[in-house]
Design an enzyme around this catalytic site. Structure first.
Site, PDB file in Angstrom:
ATOM      1  N   ASN A   1      15.512 -18.918  34.660  1.00  0.00           N
ATOM      2  CA  ASN A   1      16.389 -17.943  35.304  1.00  0.00           C
ATOM      3  C   ASN A   1      16.491 -18.262  36.790  1.00  0.00           C
ATOM      4  O   ASN A   1      15.682 -17.819  37.602  1.00  0.00           O
ATOM      5  CB  ASN A   1      15.862 -16.526  35.071  1.00  0.00           C
ATOM      6  CG  ASN A   1      16.042 -16.111  33.634  1.00  0.00           C
ATOM      7  OD1 ASN A   1      17.165 -15.815  33.202  1.00  0.00           O
ATOM      8  ND2 ASN A   1      14.964 -16.161  32.863  1.00  0.00           N
ATOM      9  N   GLU A   2      17.503 -19.057  37.097  1.00  0.00           N
ATOM     10  CA  GLU A   2      17.679 -19.545  38.458  1.00  0.00           C
ATOM     11  C   GLU A   2      18.222 -18.437  39.359  1.00  0.00           C
ATOM     12  O   GLU A   2      18.651 -17.383  38.869  1.00  0.00           O
ATOM     13  CB  GLU A   2      18.653 -20.742  38.429  1.00  0.00           C
ATOM     14  CG  GLU A   2      18.173 -21.913  37.595  1.00  0.00           C
ATOM     15  CD  GLU A   2      16.969 -22.655  38.203  1.00  0.00           C
ATOM     16  OE1 GLU A   2      16.268 -22.099  39.069  1.00  0.00           O
ATOM     17  OE2 GLU A   2      16.723 -23.806  37.798  1.00  0.00           O
ATOM     18  N   PRO A   3      18.178 -18.655  40.697  1.00  0.00           N
ATOM     19  CA  PRO A   3      18.685 -17.644  41.627  1.00  0.00           C
ATOM     20  C   PRO A   3      20.047 -17.102  41.195  1.00  0.00           C
ATOM     21  O   PRO A   3      20.941 -17.883  40.826  1.00  0.00           O
ATOM     22  CB  PRO A   3      18.774 -18.415  42.951  1.00  0.00           C
ATOM     23  CG  PRO A   3      17.691 -19.442  42.842  1.00  0.00           C
ATOM     24  CD  PRO A   3      17.638 -19.835  41.395  1.00  0.00           C
TER      25      PRO A   3
ATOM     26  N   SER B   1      20.168 -14.797  38.717  1.00  0.00           N
ATOM     27  CA  SER B   1      20.019 -14.239  37.361  1.00  0.00           C
ATOM     28  C   SER B   1      19.771 -12.735  37.453  1.00  0.00           C
ATOM     29  O   SER B   1      18.809 -12.303  38.096  1.00  0.00           O
ATOM     30  CB  SER B   1      18.830 -14.886  36.643  1.00  0.00           C
ATOM     31  OG  SER B   1      19.039 -16.258  36.483  1.00  0.00           O
TER      32      SER B   1
ATOM     33  N   THR C   1      15.286 -27.324  41.040  1.00  0.00           N
ATOM     34  CA  THR C   1      14.615 -27.452  39.738  1.00  0.00           C
ATOM     35  C   THR C   1      14.814 -28.851  39.178  1.00  0.00           C
ATOM     36  O   THR C   1      13.881 -29.461  38.646  1.00  0.00           O
ATOM     37  CB  THR C   1      15.202 -26.404  38.759  1.00  0.00           C
ATOM     38  OG1 THR C   1      14.989 -25.117  39.319  1.00  0.00           O
ATOM     39  CG2 THR C   1      14.562 -26.500  37.389  1.00  0.00           C
TER      40      THR C   1
END
Ligand code: F6R
Length: 452
Positions: free
Chosen positions: A171-173, A175, A190
């Site tokens: 869950n990247e920035p 999310s 990532t």
């Protein structure tokens, strides 16, 4: 295995109560292996308790370097202490997309090699997102993954790592709090962090299937593990900064039954660790104003106020949470001198000793000396002690550096090829190279092209 818990405090509270009943808390261990053993023991307790009640234990599992110690310990508990996984159901957080399950970097392969091949879990109870699906089937698959989690009764215990972007799962920035299992585009940071595993950033998939933040937060209990200095900053943000979708792990602050299990390095920037004097009485929290804590506090104050240590005054100690230090260790004047002298002692203009210096036994020390400096990587010597190296040489010592690796694995082949290509083109355009240089560049390119 022995586990040593150094410190425990509640999230959002001032300073560490050693309250074992606290619901959402930070626990700091002396090492990552200690933390892993403690978490594995907790998982084992859950599995056994559920087995006794004739129920299944539903685990949410993570991959990556962080949980490997936990999986090693679980495998050992199975081998040596009869821990059975027959009542265990697992759901993994994520998988790269696209990704065949037998690829080196596949999380299917990771889980098999790190855990599932070593325990008696029923393969039918194992769920890991499928990285082989065509795009048009992914959305329905994700909905089905969520349904399967619900059908299993929800996740009892979710294990998490944390990425440098603050991601949990992938869950990247950005999310949202209520996001569910879905296809996501990986953040550049990532992909960079995964570059080693994929032999170059360009080979890292751009997407992954991940459980959502909401899916993770639905788990009844959550343990986030983080080890090492590279996690220090993001752990500080996740635990102490505002709750925001820019750092998915920060959503964990706002719910009970979350434990952040950290080693000392990962916890290094948390207030109760870095500046415990700002969180209440050091003495009441079971520590003391020993030499180490005193030195840390005085250096911190000098840096904060941007003043020389010898110029710090009592008011400044008082106004910055250090009243207790003054009462315990005397006046600002004494403290300043004491810490200043201890720092001064660490500095010398003669790193190899002065000529004619006497040893403890009264004999004269050798001068000049033959000195070997061990440098793990080819730049560590210069970065960490360049000034000292210059002094040693200037003062007439015979200095040698032993490099412990060539450093070549830190440079990906495509990077090397790019530079060789540039050099070849540069030489050609400016007519700089003779035949010998061109041949050497050509040979290097061939070598890189033929290497696997
Ligand atoms: C992997 C996962 C990720 C990792 C995170 C940290 O299943 O969910 O969130 O936990 O990227 O990775 P490591 O542990 O390799 O630092």
């Amino acid at each position: 295995m022995e586990t040593q818990e150094l410190h425990r405090f509640q999230i959002g509270s001032q300073y560490g109560t050693a309250d074992n009943k606290c619901r959402s808390c930070v626990v700091i261990y002396d090492s990552s292996s200690s933390a892993s053993a403690a978490v594995a023991a907790q998982i084992a307790d859950l599995i056994r308790a559920k087995a006794q009640q004739g129920e299944q234990a539903v685990l949410g599992l993570a991959t990556g370097s962080t949980p490997q110690g936990v999986y090693d310990e679980l495998a050992r508990l199975h081998r040596e202490e009869n821990l059975s996984f027959q009542n265990v159901v697992t759901f993994n957080l994520d998988e790269y997309w696209p990704m065949p399950p037998n690829a080196l970097q596949s999380y299917h392969r990771f889980m098999a090699e790190c855990l599932f091949c070593h325990v008696d879990v029923d393969p039918a109870n194992v769920h890991i997102p499928d990285g082989t699906l065509p795009l048009e089937k992914v959305a329905a698959y994700c909905t089905e993954y969520e349904r399967q989690i619900r059908a299993a009764g929800g996740i009892d215990l979710q294990i998490l790592g944390i990425g440098r972007t603050g991601h949990i799962g992938f869950n990247e920035p950005g999310s949202p709090r209520n996001s569910r299992t879905r296809l996501i585009t990986l953040d550049k940071v990532t992909r960079l962090d995964a570059a080693d595993d994929f032999f170059g950033e360009w080979n890292v998939p751009r997407k992954a299937i991940t459980m959502g933040v909401g899916t993770i937060l639905d788990a009844r209990q959550i343990i986030l593990l983080a080890f090492g200095e590279q996690k220090t900053q993001i752990i500080q943000q996740a635990i102490e900064a505002e709750v925001t979708s820019a750092v998915a792990a920060s959503f964990l602050q706002a719910r009970p039954a979350v434990t952040f299990s950290l080693d000392q390095a990962a916890a290094g920037e948390l207030k109760p660790v870095k500046t415990p004097w700002l969180c209440g009485s050091i003495v009441d929290s079971g520590q003391s104003w020993d030499q180490r804590t005193t030195k840390r506090a005085v250096i911190w104050l000098a840096e904060k106020l941007d003043k020389p240590i010898l110029k710090l005054i009592e008011e400044e100690y008082n106004e910055n949470g250090l009243q207790e230090l003054l009462s315990a260790r005397g006046s600002a004047y004494d403290l300043n001198i004491q810490v200043f002298k201890s720092l001064q002692k660490t500095i010398t203009g003669w790193p190899g000793g002065k000529p004619g210096r006497l040893r403890r036994d009264g004999s004269v020390d050798v001068f000049p000396k033959r000195i070997v400096v061990f440098s793990p990587h080819p730049d560590d010597d210069v970065i960490s002690m360049g000034g000292t190296l210059i002094r040693l040489c200037e003062q007439g010592h015979d200095v040698h550096v032993a490099y412990q690796t060539s450093g070549n694995i830190a440079v990906f082949d495509d990077e090397a090829a790019r530079h060789v290509d540039f050099a070849a083109e540069f030489c050609r355009v400016f007519e700089l190279s003779g035949n010998q240089e061109s041949r050497r560049l050509e040979r290097t390119m061939q070598l890189l092209a033929s290497e696997k």
